[in-house]
Design a protein around this motif. Structure first.
Motif, PDB file in Angstrom:
ATOM      1  N   SER A   1     -91.170 -59.058 -73.536  1.00 53.67           N
ATOM      2  CA  SER A   1     -91.753 -59.055 -74.881  1.00 53.67           C
ATOM      3  C   SER A   1     -91.800 -57.655 -75.467  1.00 53.67           C
ATOM      4  O   SER A   1     -92.100 -57.489 -76.653  1.00 53.67           O
ATOM      5  CB  SER A   1     -93.167 -59.649 -74.837  1.00 53.67           C
ATOM      6  N   GLY A   2     -91.528 -56.641 -74.660  1.00 55.28           N
ATOM      7  CA  GLY A   2     -91.503 -55.276 -75.170  1.00 55.28           C
ATOM      8  C   GLY A   2     -90.165 -54.883 -75.746  1.00 55.28           C
ATOM      9  O   GLY A   2     -90.043 -53.798 -76.337  1.00 55.28           O
ATOM     10  N   ALA A   3     -89.148 -55.725 -75.594  1.00 54.74           N
ATOM     11  CA  ALA A   3     -87.824 -55.439 -76.159  1.00 54.74           C
ATOM     12  C   ALA A   3     -87.733 -56.042 -77.554  1.00 54.74           C
ATOM     13  O   ALA A   3     -88.143 -57.185 -77.783  1.00 54.74           O
ATOM     14  CB  ALA A   3     -86.727 -56.000 -75.260  1.00 54.74           C
ATOM     15  N   ARG A   4     -87.204 -55.278 -78.477  1.00 59.51           N
ATOM     16  CA  ARG A   4     -87.146 -55.762 -79.862  1.00 59.51           C
ATOM     17  C   ARG A   4     -86.140 -56.889 -80.027  1.00 59.51           C
ATOM     18  O   ARG A   4     -86.401 -57.857 -80.752  1.00 59.51           O
ATOM     19  CB  ARG A   4     -86.769 -54.593 -80.780  1.00 59.51           C
ATOM     20  N   ALA A   5     -84.989 -56.798 -79.353  1.00 60.32           N
ATOM     21  CA  ALA A   5     -83.918 -57.772 -79.547  1.00 60.32           C
ATOM     22  C   ALA A   5     -83.493 -58.363 -78.217  1.00 60.32           C
ATOM     23  O   ALA A   5     -83.690 -57.777 -77.153  1.00 60.32           O
ATOM     24  CB  ALA A   5     -82.724 -57.122 -80.232  1.00 60.32           C
ATOM     25  N   THR A   6     -82.898 -59.534 -78.291  1.00 62.22           N
ATOM     26  CA  THR A   6     -82.320 -60.180 -77.113  1.00 62.22           C
ATOM     27  C   THR A   6     -80.964 -59.543 -76.840  1.00 62.22           C
ATOM     28  O   THR A   6     -80.155 -59.371 -77.754  1.00 62.22           O
ATOM     29  CB  THR A   6     -82.162 -61.682 -77.358  1.00 62.22           C
TER      30      THR A   6
ATOM     31  N   GLY B   1     -83.978 -46.315 -75.839  1.00 66.98           N
ATOM     32  CA  GLY B   1     -85.160 -46.799 -75.126  1.00 66.98           C
ATOM     33  C   GLY B   1     -85.459 -45.821 -74.019  1.00 66.98           C
ATOM     34  O   GLY B   1     -85.658 -44.639 -74.265  1.00 66.98           O
TER      35      GLY B   1
ATOM     36  N   GLY C   1     -85.647 -61.016 -75.706  1.00 66.81           N
ATOM     37  CA  GLY C   1     -86.490 -60.081 -76.417  1.00 66.81           C
ATOM     38  C   GLY C   1     -87.481 -60.756 -77.334  1.00 66.81           C
ATOM     39  O   GLY C   1     -87.599 -61.987 -77.416  1.00 66.81           O
ATOM     40  N   LEU C   2     -88.194 -59.904 -78.075  1.00 66.55           N
ATOM     41  CA  LEU C   2     -89.269 -60.396 -78.932  1.00 66.55           C
ATOM     42  C   LEU C   2     -88.735 -61.233 -80.091  1.00 66.55           C
ATOM     43  O   LEU C   2     -89.432 -62.141 -80.571  1.00 66.55           O
ATOM     44  CB  LEU C   2     -90.066 -59.198 -79.480  1.00 66.55           C
ATOM     45  N   ASP C   3     -87.509 -60.957 -80.552  1.00 71.78           N
ATOM     46  CA  ASP C   3     -86.975 -61.748 -81.660  1.00 71.78           C
ATOM     47  C   ASP C   3     -86.837 -63.209 -81.279  1.00 71.78           C
ATOM     48  O   ASP C   3     -87.223 -64.114 -82.040  1.00 71.78           O
ATOM     49  CB  ASP C   3     -85.636 -61.176 -82.107  1.00 71.78           C
TER      50      ASP C   3
ATOM     51  N   ARG D   1     -90.459 -64.802 -80.573  1.00 69.10           N
ATOM     52  CA  ARG D   1     -91.183 -65.105 -81.805  1.00 69.10           C
ATOM     53  C   ARG D   1     -90.569 -66.298 -82.531  1.00 69.10           C
ATOM     54  O   ARG D   1     -91.289 -67.148 -83.067  1.00 69.10           O
ATOM     55  CB  ARG D   1     -91.164 -63.888 -82.737  1.00 69.10           C
TER      56      ARG D   1
END
Length: 440
Positions: free
Chosen positions: A244-249, A275, A314-316, A319
């Motif tokens: 969940s700390g990564a912005r994108a998959t 990163g 990732g978070l994208d 979410r």
């Protein structure tokens, strides 16, 4: 009630038993506690020199009291009956003659853990310390946290490795203790002494803090298993890290090739990912399908060139599908579908860890080879100018270029040297010579 068992060989075994214990139970206890009995069925128990043979009687019925002694007598073999036991005390006692003196020092008293006499053990012997550590998992785990090199030597099958590491450890401890004593005896107002005292106090506080952590939160020293889920991309099984700390998959290039999605990579979105370090982004897959359990979810993902993880959710993506990381039930819950997928156990990741180790070793070997090549090239370049200067002549550059520099007022040798420094660039060679000729 405490009683004492003794054998013909003089071994003594203290026992704590109940008065209601039957003779049969006591006999079974003797068979377990006393080692070296030839045939347990041929053992005879004597109390006050009287045989006890009724197995159903309690010890109280035989008149056994606190601190009484019971003799364990082994009968003769070949099924022969035991020698007759006198029902009366020996004649020497009846006639008032004293009993022969007993040398209590010759009686072997067994230790609490063994019934056999043991040779004295040196606690500082490295082999003894190694055996004690390997037989105590808790001590071995504590050693792993406090002294990893010594732990590695302890689990090594070669005892010589531990012996050498342990001797070095003992020497370091002695050196530290010697320095500490010297520091205590030094001038208390000396700046170096005050600094070392402060360091020792700080280190002591750190050790106390670590000891408390080991006692109250030992899980903080264990290996934390990351959150992985099993997914499918184009029917190919992939172990994806939930981050969940990564912005994108993201997906590694190797995984993209296995899943046959490289044909969908849009290289217009190439770049650099920042990163912990930097990685090269090959491109982006705008729409891909991921099978998570029984759900088929859509997601976009970036393809990275040098990525250790096959895939990272990732978070994208989390979410978009309202995913919830449930650490209590160890599940990843998908809010848009209502389904849940369990996280992979540590045993499911062993194969992945082995592959990562092989990749790490391969990359290390590649880095070593690159470093060796760079060092060799550096040595060649550092040793090269003298030979190249001697081997290269004026004919290495066009005569027109040399004459253009010479016409500007410089010698032919300077012209050739300048052209050699700038790989035949006449303009830069002229600028360099002009700058060198200036005097202030």
């Amino acid at each position: 009630m405490k009683i004492t068992l003794t054998t013909e060989r003089g071994n003594i075994f203290p026992l704590d038993v109940s008065l209601e214990l039957t003779l049969g139970d006591l006999r079974a206890l003797v068979e377990m506690e006393v080692e070296g009995l030839g045939n347990p069925q041929s053992v005879l128990l004597l109390h006050n020199m009287q045989p006890m043979q009724d197995m159903d009687k309690a010890l109280s019925e035989y008149g056994i009291q606190e601190d009484d002694v019971i003799v364990i007598l082994e009968q003769a073999e070949h099924g022969a009956p035991p020698p007759p036991v006198q029902s009366q005390p020996p004649q020497s006692v009846l006639q008032g003659q004293p009993l022969p003196p007993i040398n209590w020092g010759d009686i072997a008293v067994p230790s609490a853990t063994s019934t056999q006499a043991q040779a004295p053990v040196n606690p500082d012997d490295p082999d003894v310390v190694r055996r004690q550590l390997r037989s105590n998992p808790y001590a071995l785990s504590t050693l792993q946290q406090r002294n990893p090199p010594l732990h590695q030597a302890a689990i090594n099958e070669d005892p010589r490795v531990f012996r050498e590491a342990y001797q070095q450890h003992v020497q370091r401890v002695r050196d530290v203790e010697r320095d500490r004593i010297r520091m205590i005896n030094a001038d208390p107002f000396d700046v170096d002494a005050q600094t070392r005292i402060a360091q020792e106090i700080e280190q002591k506080n750190i050790e106390e803090n670590m000891t408390a952590a080991i006692e109250y939160t030992p899980e903080s020293f264990s290996r934390v298993v990351m959150l992985y889920v099993g997914i499918k991309v184009n029917g190919v099984h992939v172990k994806a890290l939930v981050d969940s700390g990564a912005r994108a998959t993201i997906m590694s290039e190797c995984c993209a090739e296995r899943c046959n999605v490289m044909r969908l990579v849009d290289k217009r979105f190439a770049g650099v990912a920042y990163g912990v370090g930097t990685q090269t982004i090959i491109g982006k897959v705008h729409l891909g399908q991921i099978q998570l359990g029984n759900d088929f979810l859509t997601s976009s993902f970036q393809v990275l060139k040098d990525q250790s993880e096959d895939m990272l959710l990732g978070l994208d993506m989390l979410r978009r599908h309202q995913c919830c990381i449930d650490l209590k039930d160890d599940m990843l819950r998908v809010g848009t579908t209502g389904n849940s997928v369990p996280f992979l156990k540590e045993s499911d990741l062993k194969e992945k860890e082995e592959i990562e180790k092989q990749h790490a070793l391969a990359s290390m070997n590649d880095e070593d080879a690159s470093m060796a090549e760079a060092i060799a090239q550096s040595k060649t370049e550092s040793a090269g100018p003298s030979t190249s200067t001697a081997s290269q002549g004026p004919a290495s550059f066009p005569e027109k270029s040399i004459q253009k520099i010479v016409s500007a007022g410089f010698s032919r040798e300077d012209a050739v040297q300048a052209l050699r420094e700038f790989n035949g660039d006449v303009q830069n060679a002229l600028i360099s010579l002009a700058a060198k000729s200036l005097t202030f």
